[in-house]
Write an enzyme that holds these catalytic residues in place. Structure first.
Site, PDB file in Angstrom:
ATOM      1  N   GLU A 268      22.889 -18.379  18.614  1.00 14.83           N
ATOM      2  CA  GLU A 268      22.865 -17.033  19.204  1.00 14.83           C
ATOM      3  C   GLU A 268      21.500 -16.724  19.776  1.00 14.83           C
ATOM      4  O   GLU A 268      20.473 -16.953  19.127  1.00 14.83           O
ATOM      5  CB  GLU A 268      23.221 -15.993  18.142  1.00 14.83           C
ATOM      6  CG  GLU A 268      23.211 -14.568  18.637  1.00 14.83           C
ATOM      7  CD  GLU A 268      23.424 -13.556  17.526  1.00 14.83           C
ATOM      8  OE1 GLU A 268      23.759 -12.401  17.852  1.00 14.83           O
ATOM      9  OE2 GLU A 268      23.249 -13.902  16.350  1.00 14.83           O
TER      10      GLU A 268
ATOM     11  N   GLN B  23      29.957 -10.329  19.695  1.00 16.45           N
ATOM     12  CA  GLN B  23      29.510  -9.185  18.904  1.00 16.45           C
ATOM     13  C   GLN B  23      29.159  -8.036  19.834  1.00 16.45           C
ATOM     14  O   GLN B  23      28.801  -8.248  21.002  1.00 16.45           O
ATOM     15  CB  GLN B  23      28.304  -9.559  18.039  1.00 16.45           C
ATOM     16  CG  GLN B  23      28.676 -10.501  16.897  1.00 16.45           C
ATOM     17  CD  GLN B  23      27.482 -10.904  16.058  1.00 16.45           C
ATOM     18  OE1 GLN B  23      26.393 -11.146  16.585  1.00 16.45           O
ATOM     19  NE2 GLN B  23      27.676 -10.998  14.758  1.00 16.45           N
TER      20      GLN B  23
ATOM     21  N   GLU C 162      28.563  -5.504  15.109  1.00 19.68           N
ATOM     22  CA  GLU C 162      27.226  -5.591  14.518  1.00 19.68           C
ATOM     23  C   GLU C 162      26.350  -4.470  15.071  1.00 19.68           C
ATOM     24  O   GLU C 162      25.413  -4.688  15.832  1.00 19.68           O
ATOM     25  CB  GLU C 162      26.595  -6.963  14.806  1.00 19.68           C
ATOM     26  CG  GLU C 162      25.355  -7.210  13.953  1.00 19.68           C
ATOM     27  CD  GLU C 162      24.708  -8.547  14.236  1.00 19.68           C
ATOM     28  OE1 GLU C 162      24.315  -9.240  13.273  1.00 19.68           O
ATOM     29  OE2 GLU C 162      24.584  -8.923  15.422  1.00 19.68           O
TER      30      GLU C 162
END
Length: 261
Positions: A143, A204, A240
């Site tokens: 990520e 996310q 998130e």
């Protein structure tokens, strides 16, 4: 329509961690993710998942010494033994908790560090991880983190992680598309979603620039959710974000999507 997973490290923080599973299920979530499980035995977390009929969809490898500024050790030259212990430990939890994917944290780079040496270390450790996880059919993710939230992380741009996956060159390694980080660094989210469909295996969300509920700020999430459907994304969308207030009070956006099920 998208499938949403509550992130228990950022949401429901009004409650102790183990009570957040109950709260997420009560709010209508069918899946959860979180940063780290390692403070609790796997069987304790498994019991909370089973009690609430929740699927765990993502967690991270250990972060290293956070107080010293570390955020992962898998890219740090000379720390290979620790990195591989962390990878093996994450695999034990992933198998025990039936989690389909794990995010392997890279590292932050000290000022003046040789970035390519960090990249080479990370590639070697990711290939080790890919070999260990492959028999269990568990994916590995990497990520990009924007430099405001996490200064000096190994990669900030989605294009850096896409290139890193090519260099790692293993079938079970993918990117993790966090649209909050991507907006702050790369922008043009619709291009990222369309052009690289299949390269990312987890998404996310959070508002930008403030990282709150996805019903404010500069990202048009309803439009992007429709686009994810159009490109055939079938994975989970991890929430998130840091709620503006009490978590449940900010779930109006989710109620709209939950009612479509």
């Amino acid at each position: 329509m998208p499938k949403f997973a509550a992130n228990l490290s950022t949401m429901f923080n009004e409650l102790p961690f183990l009570e957040r599973f109950d709260a997420a299920a009560a709010a209508g979530f069918q899946a959860v993710e979180f940063l780290f499980p390692y403070d609790y035995p796997a069987e304790v977390i498994k019991a909370r998942l089973q009690h609430n009929q929740l699927q765990l969809v993502l967690f991270n490898t250990a972060p290293g010494n956070v107080t010293a500024g570390e955020w992962g050790v898998a890219a740090i030259p000379g720390r290979e033994e620790q990195a591989r212990r962390d990878i093996d430990h994450a695999l034990e939890y992933a198998v025990a908790l039936n989690c389909p994917q794990v995010h392997v944290m890279a590292a932050t780079l000290p000022q003046g560090a040789d970035r390519e040496a960090y990249c080479q270390t990370f590639i070697a450790n990711m290939r080790y991880a890919a070999e260990r996880f492959a028999p269990h059919k568990i994916r590995l993710l990497i990520e990009a983190l924007n430099p405001t939230t996490k200064p000096h992380y190994l990669y900030a741009s989605q294009y850096q992680t896409l290139e890193m996956v090519k260099r790692i060159d293993r079938d079970n390694v993918f990117t993790q598309l966090d649209l909050f980080h991507a907006q702050l660094v790369d922008g043009n989210l619709s291009h990222l979603i369309r052009q690289y469909a299949g390269c990312y295996q987890h998404v996310q969300i959070a508002s930008a620039p403030d990282r709150h509920e996805p019903d404010e700020g500069e990202i048009n999430y309803p439009w992007l959710f429709q686009l994810l459907d159009e490109v055939g994304y079938s994975g989970w969308v991890g929430c998130e974000y840091f709620p503006r207030g009490a978590t449940v009070d900010g779930l109006g956006w989710f109620a709209d999507w939950r009612s479509l099920k």
